[in-house]
Write an enzyme that holds these catalytic residues in place. Structure first.
Site, PDB file in Angstrom:
ATOM      1  CB  THR A 189      -0.708  -0.001   1.212  1.00 26.98           C
ATOM      2  OG1 THR A 189      -1.323   1.209   1.492  1.00 26.98           O
ATOM      3  CG2 THR A 189      -0.030  -0.103   2.379  1.00 26.98           C
ATOM      4  CG  ASP A 190      -1.082   4.931  -0.997  1.00 22.04           C
ATOM      5  OD1 ASP A 190      -1.744   4.359  -0.033  1.00 22.04           O
ATOM      6  OD2 ASP A 190      -1.923   5.884  -1.736  1.00 22.04           O
ATOM      7  CD  GLU A 191      -3.527   3.632   4.397  1.00 19.96           C
ATOM      8  OE1 GLU A 191      -3.196   3.383   5.577  1.00 19.96           O
ATOM      9  OE2 GLU A 191      -4.582   3.656   4.006  1.00 19.96           O
ATOM     10  CE  LYS A 242      -0.103  -4.566   2.963  1.00 22.44           C
ATOM     11  NZ  LYS A 242      -0.382  -5.803   2.512  1.00 22.44           N
ATOM     12  CE1 TYR A 261      -3.559  -2.518   5.473  1.00 24.68           C
ATOM     13  CE2 TYR A 261      -3.271  -0.246   5.069  1.00 24.68           C
ATOM     14  CZ  TYR A 261      -3.411  -1.516   4.679  1.00 24.68           C
ATOM     15  OH  TYR A 261      -3.370  -1.982   3.521  1.00 24.68           O
TER      16      TYR A 261
HETATM   17  P1  NAD Z   1      -9.742  -7.181   1.941  1.00 24.09           P
HETATM   18  O1  NAD Z   1      -9.768  -6.835   3.302  1.00 24.09           O
HETATM   19  O2  NAD Z   1     -10.970  -6.993   1.250  1.00 24.09           O
HETATM   20  O3  NAD Z   1      -9.327  -8.755   1.774  1.00 24.09           O
HETATM   21  C1  NAD Z   1      -8.531  -9.520   2.437  1.00 24.09           C
HETATM   22  C2  NAD Z   1      -8.379 -10.914   2.238  1.00 24.09           C
HETATM   23  O4  NAD Z   1      -7.549 -11.403   2.988  1.00 24.09           O
HETATM   24  C3  NAD Z   1     -10.086 -11.366   2.628  1.00 24.09           C
HETATM   25  O5  NAD Z   1     -10.491 -12.392   1.647  1.00 24.09           O
HETATM   26  C4  NAD Z   1      -9.740 -12.211   3.821  1.00 24.09           C
HETATM   27  O6  NAD Z   1     -10.392 -13.409   4.175  1.00 24.09           O
HETATM   28  C5  NAD Z   1      -8.013 -12.514   3.546  1.00 24.09           C
HETATM   29  N1  NAD Z   1      -7.204 -12.957   4.833  1.00 24.09           N
HETATM   30  C6  NAD Z   1      -7.302 -12.033   5.862  1.00 24.09           C
HETATM   31  N2  NAD Z   1      -6.516 -12.711   6.835  1.00 24.09           N
HETATM   32  C7  NAD Z   1      -5.942 -13.804   6.393  1.00 24.09           C
HETATM   33  C8  NAD Z   1      -5.093 -14.756   6.888  1.00 24.09           C
HETATM   34  N3  NAD Z   1      -4.607 -14.777   8.008  1.00 24.09           N
HETATM   35  N4  NAD Z   1      -5.063 -16.060   6.208  1.00 24.09           N
HETATM   36  C9  NAD Z   1      -5.587 -16.164   4.853  1.00 24.09           C
HETATM   37  N5  NAD Z   1      -6.274 -15.202   4.247  1.00 24.09           N
HETATM   38  C10 NAD Z   1      -6.447 -14.007   5.278  1.00 24.09           C
HETATM   39  O7  NAD Z   1      -8.394  -6.488   1.485  1.00 24.09           O
HETATM   40  P2  NAD Z   1      -8.094  -5.688   0.044  1.00 24.09           P
HETATM   41  O8  NAD Z   1      -8.833  -4.426   0.172  1.00 24.09           O
HETATM   42  O9  NAD Z   1      -8.578  -6.727  -1.163  1.00 24.09           O
HETATM   43  O10 NAD Z   1      -6.601  -5.710   0.068  1.00 24.09           O
HETATM   44  C11 NAD Z   1      -5.743  -6.669  -0.432  1.00 24.09           C
HETATM   45  C12 NAD Z   1      -4.529  -6.367  -0.541  1.00 24.09           C
HETATM   46  O11 NAD Z   1      -4.193  -5.204  -1.163  1.00 24.09           O
HETATM   47  C13 NAD Z   1      -3.961  -6.144   1.125  1.00 24.09           C
HETATM   48  O12 NAD Z   1      -2.855  -6.779   1.485  1.00 24.09           O
HETATM   49  C14 NAD Z   1      -3.828  -4.690   1.031  1.00 24.09           C
HETATM   50  O13 NAD Z   1      -3.000  -4.362   2.125  1.00 24.09           O
HETATM   51  C15 NAD Z   1      -3.475  -4.095  -0.360  1.00 24.09           C
HETATM   52  N6  NAD Z   1      -3.984  -3.023  -0.680  1.00 24.09           N
HETATM   53  C16 NAD Z   1      -5.449  -2.659  -0.686  1.00 24.09           C
HETATM   54  C17 NAD Z   1      -5.701  -1.385  -1.023  1.00 24.09           C
HETATM   55  C18 NAD Z   1      -7.274  -0.894  -1.154  1.00 24.09           C
HETATM   56  O14 NAD Z   1      -7.551   0.124  -1.503  1.00 24.09           O
HETATM   57  N7  NAD Z   1      -8.145  -1.731  -0.604  1.00 24.09           N
HETATM   58  C19 NAD Z   1      -4.898  -0.361  -1.695  1.00 24.09           C
HETATM   59  C20 NAD Z   1      -3.467  -0.876  -1.615  1.00 24.09           C
HETATM   60  C21 NAD Z   1      -3.060  -2.262  -1.327  1.00 24.09           C
HETATM   61  O1  DAU Z   2      -4.233   4.080   0.245  1.00 26.59           O
HETATM   62  C1  DAU Z   2      -4.357   2.561   0.277  1.00 26.59           C
HETATM   63  C2  DAU Z   2      -5.359   2.109   1.594  1.00 26.59           C
HETATM   64  O2  DAU Z   2      -6.591   2.401   1.272  1.00 26.59           O
HETATM   65  C3  DAU Z   2      -5.237   0.784   1.481  1.00 26.59           C
HETATM   66  O3  DAU Z   2      -3.971   0.149   2.051  1.00 26.59           O
HETATM   67  C4  DAU Z   2      -6.141   0.278   2.835  1.00 26.59           C
HETATM   68  O4  DAU Z   2      -6.322  -1.070   2.663  1.00 26.59           O
HETATM   69  C5  DAU Z   2      -7.710   0.674   2.328  1.00 26.59           C
HETATM   70  O5  DAU Z   2      -8.577   0.447   3.268  1.00 26.59           O
HETATM   71  C6  DAU Z   2      -7.638   2.257   2.066  1.00 26.59           C
HETATM   72  O6  DAU Z   2      -7.372   3.145   3.296  1.00 26.59           O
HETATM   73  P1  DAU Z   2      -8.144   4.466   3.811  1.00 26.59           P
HETATM   74  O7  DAU Z   2      -8.032   4.477   5.087  1.00 26.59           O
HETATM   75  O8  DAU Z   2      -7.738   5.317   2.911  1.00 26.59           O
HETATM   76  O9  DAU Z   2      -9.645   3.917   3.129  1.00 26.59           O
HETATM   77  P2  DAU Z   2     -11.166   4.220   3.865  1.00 26.59           P
HETATM   78  O10 DAU Z   2     -12.203   3.871   2.706  1.00 26.59           O
HETATM   79  O11 DAU Z   2     -11.100   3.666   5.002  1.00 26.59           O
HETATM   80  O12 DAU Z   2     -11.045   5.841   3.798  1.00 26.59           O
HETATM   81  C7  DAU Z   2     -10.937   6.415   2.832  1.00 26.59           C
HETATM   82  C8  DAU Z   2     -10.986   8.113   3.372  1.00 26.59           C
HETATM   83  O13 DAU Z   2     -12.235   8.202   4.090  1.00 26.59           O
HETATM   84  C9  DAU Z   2     -10.108   8.274   4.767  1.00 26.59           C
HETATM   85  O14 DAU Z   2      -9.508   9.485   4.725  1.00 26.59           O
HETATM   86  C10 DAU Z   2     -11.301   8.129   5.972  1.00 26.59           C
HETATM   87  C11 DAU Z   2     -12.286   8.441   5.431  1.00 26.59           C
HETATM   88  N1  DAU Z   2     -13.537   7.958   5.961  1.00 26.59           N
HETATM   89  C12 DAU Z   2     -13.601   6.707   6.105  1.00 26.59           C
HETATM   90  C13 DAU Z   2     -14.635   6.066   6.509  1.00 26.59           C
HETATM   91  C14 DAU Z   2     -14.879   4.257   6.477  1.00 26.59           C
HETATM   92  C15 DAU Z   2     -14.669   8.857   6.476  1.00 26.59           C
HETATM   93  O15 DAU Z   2     -14.848  10.065   6.183  1.00 26.59           O
HETATM   94  N2  DAU Z   2     -15.912   8.098   6.769  1.00 26.59           N
HETATM   95  C16 DAU Z   2     -15.906   6.596   6.927  1.00 26.59           C
HETATM   96  O16 DAU Z   2     -16.791   6.126   7.198  1.00 26.59           O
END
Ligand code: NAD
Ligand code: DAU
Length: 351
Positions: free
Chosen positions: A132-134, A161, A157
């Site tokens: 992730t970019d975080e 990562k 988180y």
């Molecule tokens: P998600 O939470 O939707 O999915 C995570 C999956 O991992 C789920 O299916 C869960 O059951 C599985 N999992 C969790 N713990 C586990 C374990 N101990 N063993 C096996 N499986 C397990 O997440 P996502 O948003 O699809 O993110 C996927 C990956 O991409 C993550 O590594 C996250 O850090 C990264 N990522 C997400 C975003 C985003 O915007 N969602 C952006 C950048 C990177």
């Molecule tokens: O940048 C990549 C990341 O983006 C991933 O690594 C994470 O897995 C993914 O969950 C996401 O993280 P964020 O914290 O940015 O996503 P989220 O959707 O939780 O929140 C997006 C923005 O909105 C953040 O600034 C928090 C805000 N927010 C979030 C929720 C859930 C609100 O204002 N209200 C809300 O109810």
């Protein structure tokens, strides 16, 4: 013999899009989806590929070393694309240890298994870590994250990562494990669990519930269509240079409040509401602890080296996302009622 590719976390949001892409695009691969089916894992995300001959599902936990060793022994994987993680920042603030366990320990268990399996021959092998970019921390009003930006994680988180990223690179430098990695910005699209901003807001607007916006809604995220991320993962997995990391982003920065206002306008149109109706649901709530102000990605390296770029304009992608949620109310209903968690017992354990 088919090339065996392990995808971890394939029942989650991004993982299910990656599984779908690989199963459909590469019939010559056997795709094994390993997922623990936590609250975020949903096999109903993969109904369209579940019966394909090159797809296999395995339920299991990446932190379970004995199970992982047995799985690697059984399948002799040629490649791993690692997405399994605890992914929600708010949950990490409530329960950091769960994030350390899955994201740090789980990644290390997989790295160890690859090291053991591939020790004699790493030819054609690859461990791809999806990050992730975080990990780069928070930007001010100017600048972009590049691959050279120093790590500065600020939530449990992102710290977990960042730690997993360091282990991946440590295995590359110490053991010459053939790794590649990417750090991506916020994804949006179908099958997104309704705890994250966009799907939560769609669900709440649909059901006339308050839409919580943290603080003043001034925080900025760089949003990327999830299938563009899956396409980037495909490109990097096959063409990325070993030992390198690639930033992936949408070149698409939005203040949370502006994004939510746009979403309200789209929802009014789709639901046949008078313009301005949905925006009345916007509710400013207490800010997230340690809330990072701004993320924005410089994806020049990925673009120049491997030719990748985002395909979809945000307004179009957001509208497509809304359309998907409105057309798939059963999916949403199963997720919100918990019914999706019985799918595995019903479909797999009774076979
Ligand atoms: P998600 O939470 O939707 O999915 C995570 C999956 O991992 C789920 O299916 C869960 O059951 C599985 N999992 C969790 N713990 C586990 C374990 N101990 N063993 C096996 N499986 C397990 O997440 P996502 O948003 O699809 O993110 C996927 C990956 O991409 C993550 O590594 C996250 O850090 C990264 N990522 C997400 C975003 C985003 O915007 N969602 C952006 C950048 C990177
Ligand atoms: O940048 C990549 C990341 O983006 C991933 O690594 C994470 O897995 C993914 O969950 C996401 O993280 P964020 O914290 O940015 O996503 P989220 O959707 O939780 O929140 C997006 C923005 O909105 C953040 O600034 C928090 C805000 N927010 C979030 C929720 C859930 C609100 O204002 N209200 C809300 O109810």
């Amino acid at each position: 013999m088919k090339r065996k590719i392990l995808i971890t976390g394939g029942a989650g949001f991004i993982g299910s899009h990656v599984v779908r892409l690989f199963v459909n695009k590469y019939p010559e691969y056997q795709v094994i989806n390993l997922d623990a089916l936590t609250y975020a894992g949903n096999l109903e995300n993969l109904l369209d590929v579940k019966d394909k001959p090159n797809y296999t599902f395995e339920k299991g936990d990446i932190t379970d070393e004995a199970f992982i060793d047995q799985l690697f022994e059984q399948y002799q994987f040629d490649g791993v694309i690692h997405l399994a993680a605890e992914s929600h920042v708010d949950r990490s603030i409530m329960d950091p240890l769960a994030f350390i366990k899955t994201n740090v320990l789980g990644t290390a268990v997989l790295l160890n298994a690859c090291k053991r399996l591939w020790k004699d021959n790493t030819e054609g092998k690859r461990f791809y870590h999806v990050s992730t970019d975080e990990v780069y921390g928070s930007l001010g009003e100017e600048g972009l994250f590049t691959e050279k930006t120093a790590y500065d994680p600020r939530s449990p988180y992102s710290a977990s990562k960042a730690s997993s990223d360091h282990f991946v690179m440590a295995y590359y430098h110490t053991y010459h494990l053939p790794v590649v990695m990417s750090n991506c910005s916020n994804n949006y699209g179908s099958h997104h669990f309704p705890e994250k901003l966009i799907p939560l807001a769609i669900y709440n607007i649909r059901n006339n519930k308050p839409v919580p916006v943290y603080g003043k809604g001034e925080n900025i995220r760089d949003w990327l269509w999830v299938d563009d991320h899956a396409r980037a993962i495909d490109t990097i997995f096959h063409q990325g240079r070993t030992g390198e990391t690639y930033n992936i982003g949408g070149i698409n920065e939005w203040k949370n409040i502006d994004l939510i206002r746009l979403l309200c306008t789209i929802m009014d149109k789709k639901l046949g509401r008078t313009p301005g109706t949905s925006a009345q649901l916007i509710t400013f709530v207490k800010d997230r602890a340690g809330h990072d102000l701004r993320y924005a990605i410089d994806a020049t390296k990925l673009n120049q080296e491997l030719g990748w770029q985002p395909s979809l304009q945000f307004e179009e992608g957001l509208e497509k996302t809304v359309d998907w949620y409105l057309a798939n109310e059963e999916w949403l209903q199963h997720v919100t009622s918990g019914a999706y968690q019985h799918y595995y017992e019903q479909q797999y354990q009774t076979r």
